[in-house]
Design a protein around this motif. Sequence first.
Motif, mmCIF file in Angstrom:
data_model
loop_
_atom_site.group_PDB
_atom_site.id
_atom_site.type_symbol
_atom_site.label_atom_id
_atom_site.label_comp_id
_atom_site.label_asym_id
_atom_site.label_seq_id
_atom_site.Cartn_x
_atom_site.Cartn_y
_atom_site.Cartn_z
ATOM 1 N N THR A 25 13.110 0.005 8.827
ATOM 2 C CA THR A 25 11.603 -0.937 9.356
ATOM 3 C C THR A 25 10.433 -0.915 10.247
ATOM 4 O O THR A 25 9.305 -0.570 9.661
ATOM 5 C CB THR A 25 11.464 -2.415 7.945
ATOM 6 O OG1 THR A 25 12.214 -1.973 6.666
ATOM 7 C CG2 THR A 25 10.161 -2.178 7.431
ATOM 8 N N SER A 29 7.605 1.339 10.958
ATOM 9 C CA SER A 29 5.924 1.135 10.763
ATOM 10 C C SER A 29 5.779 1.572 11.796
ATOM 11 O O SER A 29 4.503 1.928 12.378
ATOM 12 C CB SER A 29 6.038 -0.479 11.048
ATOM 13 O OG SER A 29 5.045 -0.702 11.444
ATOM 14 N N TYR A 36 7.472 1.206 3.874
ATOM 15 C CA TYR A 36 8.526 2.216 3.920
ATOM 16 C C TYR A 36 9.324 2.061 3.057
ATOM 17 O O TYR A 36 10.654 2.875 2.492
ATOM 18 C CB TYR A 36 9.015 2.732 5.608
ATOM 19 C CG TYR A 36 10.236 3.493 4.997
ATOM 20 C CD1 TYR A 36 9.989 4.621 5.215
ATOM 21 C CD2 TYR A 36 11.155 3.578 5.986
ATOM 22 C CE1 TYR A 36 10.497 6.049 5.688
ATOM 23 C CE2 TYR A 36 12.692 4.710 5.380
ATOM 24 C CZ TYR A 36 12.220 6.055 5.790
ATOM 25 O OH TYR A 36 13.045 6.397 5.548
ATOM 26 N N GLU A 37 9.944 0.493 2.907
ATOM 27 C CA GLU A 37 11.388 0.460 2.284
ATOM 28 C C GLU A 37 10.413 0.468 0.421
ATOM 29 O O GLU A 37 11.939 0.827 -0.202
ATOM 30 C CB GLU A 37 11.402 -1.224 2.774
ATOM 31 C CG GLU A 37 11.985 -1.073 3.396
ATOM 32 C CD GLU A 37 13.592 -0.843 2.991
ATOM 33 O OE1 GLU A 37 14.360 -0.931 2.268
ATOM 34 O OE2 GLU A 37 14.219 -0.417 4.605
#
Length: 68
Positions: A25, A29, A36-37
């Motif tokens: 993550t 970022s 993203y998750e």
Amino acid sequence: MASNNSGRNRTLVPEAKQGLNRLKTEVASEVGLSNYESMDKGNLSSRQNGSVGGEMVKRMIESYEQGL
């Protein structure tokens, strides 16, 4: 043709999974992929997904080398 995953993508150290997800993550970022998750990774380019994984590996290697 049947898929044979025989051991691939298996968590060898379950305690490390949370740390790896946190690193993923953080790296995502930093390369401009916020959230993203929760993203559908299939909608991202190979370059985008690869840059996250590549940077994770780079940092893990650097961390290991510092510990030597």
